[in-house]
Design a protein around this motif. Structure first.
Motif, PDB file in Angstrom:
ATOM      1  N   CYS A  17     171.136  13.845  -8.943  1.00  0.00           N
ATOM      2  CA  CYS A  17     170.814  12.677  -8.628  1.00  0.00           C
ATOM      3  C   CYS A  17     171.874  11.531  -8.519  1.00  0.00           C
ATOM      4  CB  CYS A  17     169.665  11.884  -9.289  1.00  0.00           C
ATOM      5  SG  CYS A  17     168.020  13.009  -9.089  1.00  0.00           S
ATOM      6  N   ILE A  18     172.776  11.724  -9.620  1.00  0.00           N
ATOM      7  CA  ILE A  18     173.829  10.872  -9.841  1.00  0.00           C
ATOM      8  C   ILE A  18     175.074  11.434  -9.004  1.00  0.00           C
ATOM      9  CG2 ILE A  18     175.366   9.663 -11.521  1.00  0.00           C
ATOM     10  CD1 ILE A  18     173.051   9.477 -13.397  1.00  0.00           C
ATOM     11  N   MET A  19     175.339  12.588  -9.418  1.00  0.00           N
ATOM     12  CA  MET A  19     176.494  13.306  -8.626  1.00  0.00           C
ATOM     13  C   MET A  19     176.396  13.783  -7.443  1.00  0.00           C
ATOM     14  SD  MET A  19     178.124  15.531 -12.045  1.00  0.00           S
ATOM     15  CE  MET A  19     179.334  16.034 -11.222  1.00  0.00           C
ATOM     16  N   ARG A  20     175.102  13.908  -6.860  1.00  0.00           N
ATOM     17  CA  ARG A  20     174.626  14.077  -5.574  1.00  0.00           C
ATOM     18  C   ARG A  20     174.717  15.766  -5.216  1.00  0.00           C
ATOM     19  NH1 ARG A  20     176.007  12.156  -1.603  1.00  0.00           N
ATOM     20  NH2 ARG A  20     174.163  11.568  -0.373  1.00  0.00           N
ATOM     21  N   PHE A  21     175.015  16.692  -6.119  1.00  0.00           N
ATOM     22  CA  PHE A  21     175.323  17.937  -5.900  1.00  0.00           C
ATOM     23  C   PHE A  21     173.957  18.490  -5.111  1.00  0.00           C
ATOM     24  CE2 PHE A  21     175.395  22.453  -6.599  1.00  0.00           C
ATOM     25  CZ  PHE A  21     176.617  22.661  -6.005  1.00  0.00           C
ATOM     26  N   GLY A  22     174.024  18.701  -4.046  1.00  0.00           N
ATOM     27  CA  GLY A  22     172.836  19.580  -3.335  1.00  0.00           C
ATOM     28  C   GLY A  22     171.403  18.610  -3.407  1.00  0.00           C
ATOM     29  N   LEU A  23     171.674  17.329  -3.407  1.00  0.00           N
ATOM     30  CA  LEU A  23     170.736  16.432  -3.391  1.00  0.00           C
ATOM     31  C   LEU A  23     170.070  16.504  -2.249  1.00  0.00           C
ATOM     32  CD1 LEU A  23     169.186  14.005  -4.790  1.00  0.00           C
ATOM     33  CD2 LEU A  23     170.710  12.412  -3.677  1.00  0.00           C
ATOM     34  N   HIS A  24     170.437  16.816  -1.081  1.00  0.00           N
ATOM     35  CA  HIS A  24     169.655  16.812   0.238  1.00  0.00           C
ATOM     36  C   HIS A  24     168.748  18.125   0.090  1.00  0.00           C
ATOM     37  CE1 HIS A  24     173.104  19.503   0.699  1.00  0.00           C
ATOM     38  NE2 HIS A  24     172.705  20.012   1.902  1.00  0.00           N
ATOM     39  N   THR A  25     169.017  19.205  -0.592  1.00  0.00           N
ATOM     40  CA  THR A  25     167.961  20.151  -0.992  1.00  0.00           C
ATOM     41  C   THR A  25     167.784  20.598  -2.285  1.00  0.00           C
ATOM     42  OG1 THR A  25     170.060  21.605  -0.713  1.00  0.00           O
ATOM     43  CG2 THR A  25     168.896  21.602   1.178  1.00  0.00           C
ATOM     44  N   SER A  26     167.645  19.562  -3.081  1.00  0.00           N
ATOM     45  CA  SER A  26     167.569  19.536  -4.421  1.00  0.00           C
ATOM     46  C   SER A  26     166.084  20.010  -4.896  1.00  0.00           C
ATOM     47  CB  SER A  26     167.728  18.270  -5.153  1.00  0.00           C
ATOM     48  OG  SER A  26     166.658  17.099  -4.698  1.00  0.00           O
ATOM     49  N   ALA A  51     166.879  31.258   5.192  1.00  0.00           N
ATOM     50  CA  ALA A  51     165.765  31.535   6.043  1.00  0.00           C
ATOM     51  C   ALA A  51     164.536  30.586   5.731  1.00  0.00           C
ATOM     52  CB  ALA A  51     165.310  33.162   5.990  1.00  0.00           C
ATOM     53  N   TYR A  52     164.501  30.140   4.477  1.00  0.00           N
ATOM     54  CA  TYR A  52     163.263  29.152   4.093  1.00  0.00           C
ATOM     55  C   TYR A  52     163.886  28.382   2.850  1.00  0.00           C
ATOM     56  CZ  TYR A  52     161.757  32.743   0.731  1.00  0.00           C
ATOM     57  OH  TYR A  52     161.812  33.963  -0.400  1.00  0.00           O
ATOM     58  N   PHE A  53     163.780  27.002   2.974  1.00  0.00           N
ATOM     59  CA  PHE A  53     164.032  26.264   1.940  1.00  0.00           C
ATOM     60  C   PHE A  53     165.503  26.500   1.344  1.00  0.00           C
ATOM     61  CE2 PHE A  53     159.329  26.738   1.352  1.00  0.00           C
ATOM     62  CZ  PHE A  53     159.116  25.883   2.589  1.00  0.00           C
ATOM     63  N   SER A  54     166.436  26.839   2.044  1.00  0.00           N
ATOM     64  CA  SER A  54     167.816  27.187   1.625  1.00  0.00           C
ATOM     65  C   SER A  54     168.083  28.468   0.524  1.00  0.00           C
ATOM     66  CB  SER A  54     168.388  26.037   1.175  1.00  0.00           C
ATOM     67  OG  SER A  54     168.572  24.972   2.338  1.00  0.00           O
ATOM     68  N   PHE A  55     166.923  29.081   0.185  1.00  0.00           N
ATOM     69  CA  PHE A  55     167.294  30.090  -0.608  1.00  0.00           C
ATOM     70  C   PHE A  55     168.342  31.293   0.114  1.00  0.00           C
ATOM     71  CE2 PHE A  55     163.054  28.467  -2.421  1.00  0.00           C
ATOM     72  CZ  PHE A  55     163.530  28.274  -3.632  1.00  0.00           C
ATOM     73  N   ASP A  56     168.793  31.820  -0.810  1.00  0.00           N
ATOM     74  CA  ASP A  56     169.991  32.788  -0.258  1.00  0.00           C
ATOM     75  C   ASP A  56     169.476  34.256  -0.690  1.00  0.00           C
ATOM     76  OD1 ASP A  56     171.525  30.658   0.688  1.00  0.00           O
ATOM     77  OD2 ASP A  56     172.682  30.630  -1.224  1.00  0.00           O
ATOM     78  N   ASN A  57     168.345  34.670  -0.203  1.00  0.00           N
ATOM     79  CA  ASN A  57     167.862  35.929  -0.576  1.00  0.00           C
ATOM     80  C   ASN A  57     168.699  37.067  -0.599  1.00  0.00           C
ATOM     81  OD1 ASN A  57     165.761  34.287  -0.698  1.00  0.00           O
ATOM     82  ND2 ASN A  57     164.203  35.593  -0.084  1.00  0.00           N
ATOM     83  N   LYS A  58     169.175  37.404   0.606  1.00  0.00           N
ATOM     84  CA  LYS A  58     170.024  38.540   1.012  1.00  0.00           C
ATOM     85  C   LYS A  58     171.505  38.660   0.071  1.00  0.00           C
ATOM     86  CE  LYS A  58     172.927  41.283   3.748  1.00  0.00           C
ATOM     87  NZ  LYS A  58     174.100  41.015   4.485  1.00  0.00           N
ATOM     88  N   ALA A  59     171.785  37.304   0.216  1.00  0.00           N
ATOM     89  CA  ALA A  59     173.260  37.246  -0.499  1.00  0.00           C
ATOM     90  C   ALA A  59     173.037  37.394  -1.991  1.00  0.00           C
ATOM     91  CB  ALA A  59     173.808  35.790  -0.218  1.00  0.00           C
ATOM     92  N   ILE A  60     171.868  36.836  -2.625  1.00  0.00           N
ATOM     93  CA  ILE A  60     171.719  36.901  -4.115  1.00  0.00           C
ATOM     94  C   ILE A  60     171.435  38.492  -4.432  1.00  0.00           C
ATOM     95  CG2 ILE A  60     170.072  36.202  -5.883  1.00  0.00           C
ATOM     96  CD1 ILE A  60     172.200  33.927  -5.162  1.00  0.00           C
ATOM     97  N   VAL A  61     170.491  39.039  -3.678  1.00  0.00           N
ATOM     98  CA  VAL A  61     170.117  40.540  -4.051  1.00  0.00           C
ATOM     99  C   VAL A  61     171.593  41.326  -3.928  1.00  0.00           C
ATOM    100  CG1 VAL A  61     168.874  42.527  -2.970  1.00  0.00           C
ATOM    101  CG2 VAL A  61     167.932  40.238  -3.336  1.00  0.00           C
ATOM    102  N   MET A  62     172.277  41.259  -2.989  1.00  0.00           N
ATOM    103  CA  MET A  62     173.180  42.115  -2.566  1.00  0.00           C
ATOM    104  C   MET A  62     174.549  41.666  -3.705  1.00  0.00           C
ATOM    105  SD  MET A  62     171.861  43.848  -0.495  1.00  0.00           S
ATOM    106  CE  MET A  62     173.526  45.071  -0.140  1.00  0.00           C
ATOM    107  N   THR A  63     174.782  40.480  -3.943  1.00  0.00           N
ATOM    108  CA  THR A  63     176.023  40.011  -4.835  1.00  0.00           C
ATOM    109  C   THR A  63     175.719  39.117  -6.003  1.00  0.00           C
ATOM    110  OG1 THR A  63     176.555  37.873  -3.404  1.00  0.00           O
ATOM    111  CG2 THR A  63     177.305  40.207  -2.569  1.00  0.00           C
ATOM    112  N   GLY A  64     174.642  38.731  -6.158  1.00  0.00           N
ATOM    113  CA  GLY A  64     174.280  37.950  -7.359  1.00  0.00           C
ATOM    114  C   GLY A  64     174.861  36.479  -7.078  1.00  0.00           C
ATOM    115  N   GLY A  65     175.392  36.077  -5.597  1.00  0.00           N
ATOM    116  CA  GLY A  65     175.615  34.732  -5.415  1.00  0.00           C
ATOM    117  C   GLY A  65     177.097  34.307  -5.842  1.00  0.00           C
ATOM    118  N   SER A  66     177.700  33.367  -5.422  1.00  0.00           N
ATOM    119  CA  SER A  66     179.035  32.940  -5.718  1.00  0.00           C
ATOM    120  C   SER A  66     179.322  32.678  -7.098  1.00  0.00           C
ATOM    121  CB  SER A  66     178.990  31.377  -5.118  1.00  0.00           C
ATOM    122  OG  SER A  66     178.294  30.392  -5.569  1.00  0.00           O
TER     123      SER A  66
END
Length: 425
Positions: free
Chosen positions: A353-362, A56-71
């Protein structure tokens, strides 16, 4: 029993304000962040909407995190932590996921970030031993970071990770300052909580061990350190495997999927993403753009993302800040507490920055490292404590940067509220 009581009292004194000045810092941020979070929770549905699982904003997973804690492969034990968060919020709201539910989530986040400010202030005051005025300037600077502002009302792993990392770094600094070792119990607790919320951060828990006194000069001390690290790792691994019913093959398959998904985005040049998102976006808001999103179940909604910087002043701000950080590092190169902070920061630089994991939303990962900035700036002031002219120069620079940060982030937050008015009433 008295030993446990003493340890508990010391822990509470470390985590919570233990002086009038610390209490004032806590209440100041609690009121400021609380006002912001309360208004958003009561007037808009963006903090938690059961139809919107992510982005919903800046790629945060509010509902998913609150309900399950995330992946589970990235946040292995967050499921248990957010069960408590969710159930407590439901208890306050009478079992409804309404405005009261959002308000409780926002105030839990607000309290966590306000306590984080206290931890950083304690470090500046008690470990670096800066004058009160400089400590207040640096904590206000940190409090205005985009990460601090956004996480103050966001129910996410990053919110509580920022608090836990701040607590642990202050605790480790106290132990090393006294030339004491970090107990195996504390190391295990830190590994389970910090690594449990985000698995890559467990490495940061072990960094201070490398700087314990005479670690590499005594086989006994080295062996004891190895035992403590193994103990913490085994306890964490057991709880992790228990969480996924010991189906460890799923960890590797899901990790590879996530890496492929989040490391192969070719949107803008890497150097711009590094400056605008990783180093800059977590501190200084750029402009925003809206995107069309859907929840995979037929519901369409609008998301908000950060754009690369479009102003030379923003790039200049980030570059000046990085110069100050590097200046602090080289000036305090022999300081083991500075080395701990920098090594911790380098881990995130390598991942994003080097492995580029999530760099586009870092910018969303700021909760893993932004606390390093005010502390390294504090060490820079400390290095020149006997040179009034340099202190005056640094104070003027910080004053200018603080004014620019305040002006820019207030302006961008007005854009954020316009987005809420348009799409999330």
């Amino acid at each position: 029993m008295s030993f446990i009581k003493t340890k508990l009292i010391h822990l509470l004194k470390q985590i919570f304000p233990s002086s009038y000045t610390e209490l004032a810092v806590f209440l100041f941020f609690l009121i400021c962040y609380g006002t912001l979070g309360t208004y958003i929770a009561l007037h808009y549905r963006i903090i938690f909407d059961s139809r919107i699982p992510w982005d919903a904003y800046f790629s945060f997973d509010n509902k998913a995190i609150v309900m399950t804690g995330g992946s589970f492969e990235r946040h292995p034990l967050a499921y248990y932590f957010f069960n408590w968060i969710r159930e407590f919020s439901l208890m306050i709201s009478g079992g409804k996921m309404d405005a009261s539910f959002r308000l409780t989530l926002a105030w839990l986040s607000n309290t966590a970030i306000s306590l984080c400010m206290v931890q950083i202030f304690k470090y500046l005051k008690n470990i670096i031993r800066l004058p009160l005025a400089i400590s207040l300037i640096l904590i206000l600077f940190f409090g205005l970071f985009s990460t601090s502002i956004i996480l103050s009302f966001t129910p996410e792993n990053f919110t509580y990770t920022l608090l836990l990392l701040s607590i642990y770094n202050y605790y480790a600094a106290i132990k090393l300052r006294k030339e004491e070792k970090i107990p195996g119990s504390a190391l295990t607790l830190a590994g389970i909580t910090i690594g449990g919320l985000t698995i890559t951060n467990i490495v940061k828990v072990f960094i201070p061990i490398l700087f314990e006194k005479d670690l590499f000069r005594s086989w006994k001390k080295f062996g004891n350190a190895v035992f403590r690290v193994i103990l913490a790792t085994v306890c964490f691994a057991f709880l992790y495997l228990l969480r996924i019913d010991f189906k460890y093959q799923n960890i590797f398959s899901k990790t590879n999927q996530q890496y492929e998904k989040f490391s192969n985005v070719e949107s803008i040049p890497d150097w711009d993403m590094i400056l605008s998102y990783f180093f800059g976006g977590s501190i200084l808001f750029p402009s925003f753009m809206t995107t069309d999103k859907h929840n995979m179940k037929g519901f369409d909604f609008k998301g908000l993302l950060m754009e690369p910087y479009s102003s030379a002043f923003c790039y200049a701000f980030v570059i000046v800040l990085l110069v100050l950080i590097l200046w602090s590092y080289f000036k305090n190169f022999r300081n083991k507490l500075v080395q701990i902070l920098v090594i911790s920061f380098v881990i995130d630089i390598v991942i994003h920055c080097i492995m580029r994991f999530g760099l586009h939303t870092s910018y969303i990962y700021g909760g893993h490292f932004v606390f390093v900035y005010p502390l390294l700036l504090g060490w820079l002031f400390y290095a020149y404590r006997s040179e009034p002219r340099t202190i005056s120069f640094l104070t003027v620079i910080m004053g200018i940067m603080l004014a620019f940060l305040l002006t820019n982030n207030l302006f961008r937050m007005s854009d954020f509220f316009q987005f809420l008015e348009t799409y999330y009433q």
